[in-house]
Scaffold this active site. Structure first.
Site, PDB file in Angstrom:
ATOM      1  N   TYR A 193      11.318   8.554   1.129  1.00  0.00           N
ATOM      2  CA  TYR A 193      11.238   7.488   0.125  1.00  0.00           C
ATOM      3  C   TYR A 193      11.909   7.821  -1.201  1.00  0.00           C
ATOM      4  CZ  TYR A 193       7.947   5.575   3.484  1.00  0.00           C
ATOM      5  OH  TYR A 193       7.385   5.076   4.630  1.00  0.00           O
ATOM      6  N   ASN A 203       7.907  -5.675  -1.062  1.00  0.00           N
ATOM      7  CA  ASN A 203       7.840  -4.537  -0.143  1.00  0.00           C
ATOM      8  C   ASN A 203       6.393  -4.493   0.340  1.00  0.00           C
ATOM      9  OD1 ASN A 203       7.785  -2.195   1.302  1.00  0.00           O
ATOM     10  ND2 ASN A 203       8.879  -0.965  -0.206  1.00  0.00           N
ATOM     11  N   ALA A 225       3.246  -0.873   4.856  1.00  0.00           N
ATOM     12  CA  ALA A 225       2.737  -0.880   6.237  1.00  0.00           C
ATOM     13  C   ALA A 225       2.320  -2.283   6.699  1.00  0.00           C
ATOM     14  CB  ALA A 225       1.565   0.087   6.358  1.00  0.00           C
ATOM     15  N   ARG A 265      13.497   4.244  12.303  1.00  0.00           N
ATOM     16  CA  ARG A 265      12.322   5.117  12.223  1.00  0.00           C
ATOM     17  C   ARG A 265      11.454   4.912  13.485  1.00  0.00           C
ATOM     18  NH1 ARG A 265       9.509   4.742   6.629  1.00  0.00           N
ATOM     19  NH2 ARG A 265       8.463   6.552   7.546  1.00  0.00           N
ATOM     20  N   HIS A 319      12.657  -2.826   1.794  1.00  0.00           N
ATOM     21  CA  HIS A 319      12.166  -1.514   2.241  1.00  0.00           C
ATOM     22  C   HIS A 319      13.079  -0.428   1.698  1.00  0.00           C
ATOM     23  CE1 HIS A 319       9.390  -3.462   4.930  1.00  0.00           C
ATOM     24  NE2 HIS A 319      10.385  -4.241   5.328  1.00  0.00           N
ATOM     25  N   ARG A 378       5.233  10.953  -2.542  1.00  0.00           N
ATOM     26  CA  ARG A 378       4.971  10.594  -1.148  1.00  0.00           C
ATOM     27  C   ARG A 378       6.237  10.770  -0.293  1.00  0.00           C
ATOM     28  NH1 ARG A 378       4.758   4.450   1.202  1.00  0.00           N
ATOM     29  NH2 ARG A 378       4.056   4.999   3.276  1.00  0.00           N
ATOM     30  N   PRO A 381       0.793  -1.232   0.000  1.00  0.00           N
ATOM     31  CA  PRO A 381       0.000   0.000   0.000  1.00  0.00           C
ATOM     32  C   PRO A 381       0.826   1.282   0.000  1.00  0.00           C
ATOM     33  CG  PRO A 381      -0.155  -1.146   2.112  1.00  0.00           C
ATOM     34  CD  PRO A 381       0.514  -2.086   1.152  1.00  0.00           C
ATOM     35  N   ASN A 382       0.314   2.241  -0.752  1.00  0.00           N
ATOM     36  CA  ASN A 382       0.854   3.601  -0.868  1.00  0.00           C
ATOM     37  C   ASN A 382       2.127   3.704  -1.698  1.00  0.00           C
ATOM     38  OD1 ASN A 382      -1.215   4.830   0.828  1.00  0.00           O
ATOM     39  ND2 ASN A 382      -0.252   3.708   2.497  1.00  0.00           N
ATOM     40  N   GLU A 392      12.445  -9.624   1.577  1.00  0.00           N
ATOM     41  CA  GLU A 392      11.711  -8.453   2.084  1.00  0.00           C
ATOM     42  C   GLU A 392      12.507  -7.191   1.737  1.00  0.00           C
ATOM     43  OE1 GLU A 392      11.092  -8.779   6.304  1.00  0.00           O
ATOM     44  OE2 GLU A 392      10.502  -6.668   6.490  1.00  0.00           O
TER      45      GLU A 392
HETATM   46  C1  DQA Z   1       8.322   0.906   3.699  1.00  0.00           C
HETATM   47  C2  DQA Z   1       8.442   1.143   5.217  1.00  0.00           C
HETATM   48  C3  DQA Z   1       7.101   0.947   5.891  1.00  0.00           C
HETATM   49  O1  DQA Z   1       7.216   1.182   7.292  1.00  0.00           O
HETATM   50  C4  DQA Z   1       6.089   1.926   5.344  1.00  0.00           C
HETATM   51  O2  DQA Z   1       4.813   1.692   5.915  1.00  0.00           O
HETATM   52  C5  DQA Z   1       6.016   1.928   3.861  1.00  0.00           C
HETATM   53  C6  DQA Z   1       7.242   1.764   3.071  1.00  0.00           C
HETATM   54  C7  DQA Z   1       9.647   1.241   2.966  1.00  0.00           C
HETATM   55  O3  DQA Z   1       9.757   0.844   1.792  1.00  0.00           O
HETATM   56  O4  DQA Z   1      10.519   1.906   3.514  1.00  0.00           O
HETATM   57  O5  DQA Z   1       4.953   2.158   3.284  1.00  0.00           O
HETATM   58  O6  DQA Z   1       8.048  -0.463   3.482  1.00  0.00           O
END
Ligand code: DQA
Length: 147
Positions: free
Chosen positions: A23, A74, A77, A107, A100, A18, A10-11, A98
């Site tokens: 990011y 990825n 959240a 963080r 990120h 964003r 998501p997002n 995984e």
């Molecule tokens: C994320 C880190 C997560 O905590 C966050 O909710 C994201 C992006 C990252 O790529 O750094 O949406 O996965």
């Protein structure tokens, strides 16, 4: 031909605009393009899916069984609380890396814990778009197709 699935949670469709200070300024299309270029050079088929919906990601993970040789995920959240994603990963034989963009460990406290970490092969975090490229490189090496 080896096949790799890249799943974005998501997002991540909003990358580029964003919170760019966290990011980066690359869009998701930019990142996917870089991954595609690298995968093509290795002669590997790479496919991409972004979803804001947990169930869509669960379906994609389940359906990856027998279809893909690696997943780069990825979970955004969902990383921090989706037992459904964790169980889906634990239910298939396809190795998952995984990914990120940000360093989740430096963080907010709620981002320090990944519920999927115990069921993935490994984690790459904090390298921005290069987190994805590093994960892809590792997958190519594991698959024996990196130069
Ligand atoms: C994320 C880190 C997560 O905590 C966050 O909710 C994201 C992006 C990252 O790529 O750094 O949406 O996965």
């Amino acid at each position: 031909m080896k096949r790799i699935l890249v799943l974005h949670g998501p997002n991540l469709n909003l990358l580029g605009t964003r919170e760019p200070e966290i990011y980066g300024k690359m869009t998701l299309a930019d990142i996917n393009g870089r991954l595609e270029t690298r995968a093509k050079r290795a002669g590997v088929l790479i496919e991409f899916l972004q979803s804001n919906h947990e169930g869509v990601l669960v379906d994609a993970i389940q359906e990856a069984q027998g279809k893909y040789d690696f997943i780069l995920l990825n979970a955004a959240a969902y990383t921090h609380y989706s037992i459904a994603l964790r169980d889906a990963i634990g239910s298939i034989d396809v190795p998952v890396i995984e990914v990120h963009l940000s360093n989740i460990h430096k963080r907010e406290g709620f981002r320090h814990h990944s519920v999927i970490a115990p069921v993935v092969m490994g984690q790459v975090a904090g390298l921005g778009a290069e987190s994805y490229l590093a994960a892809l490189e590792a997958a190519l090496l594991k698959l024996g197709v990196a130069e």
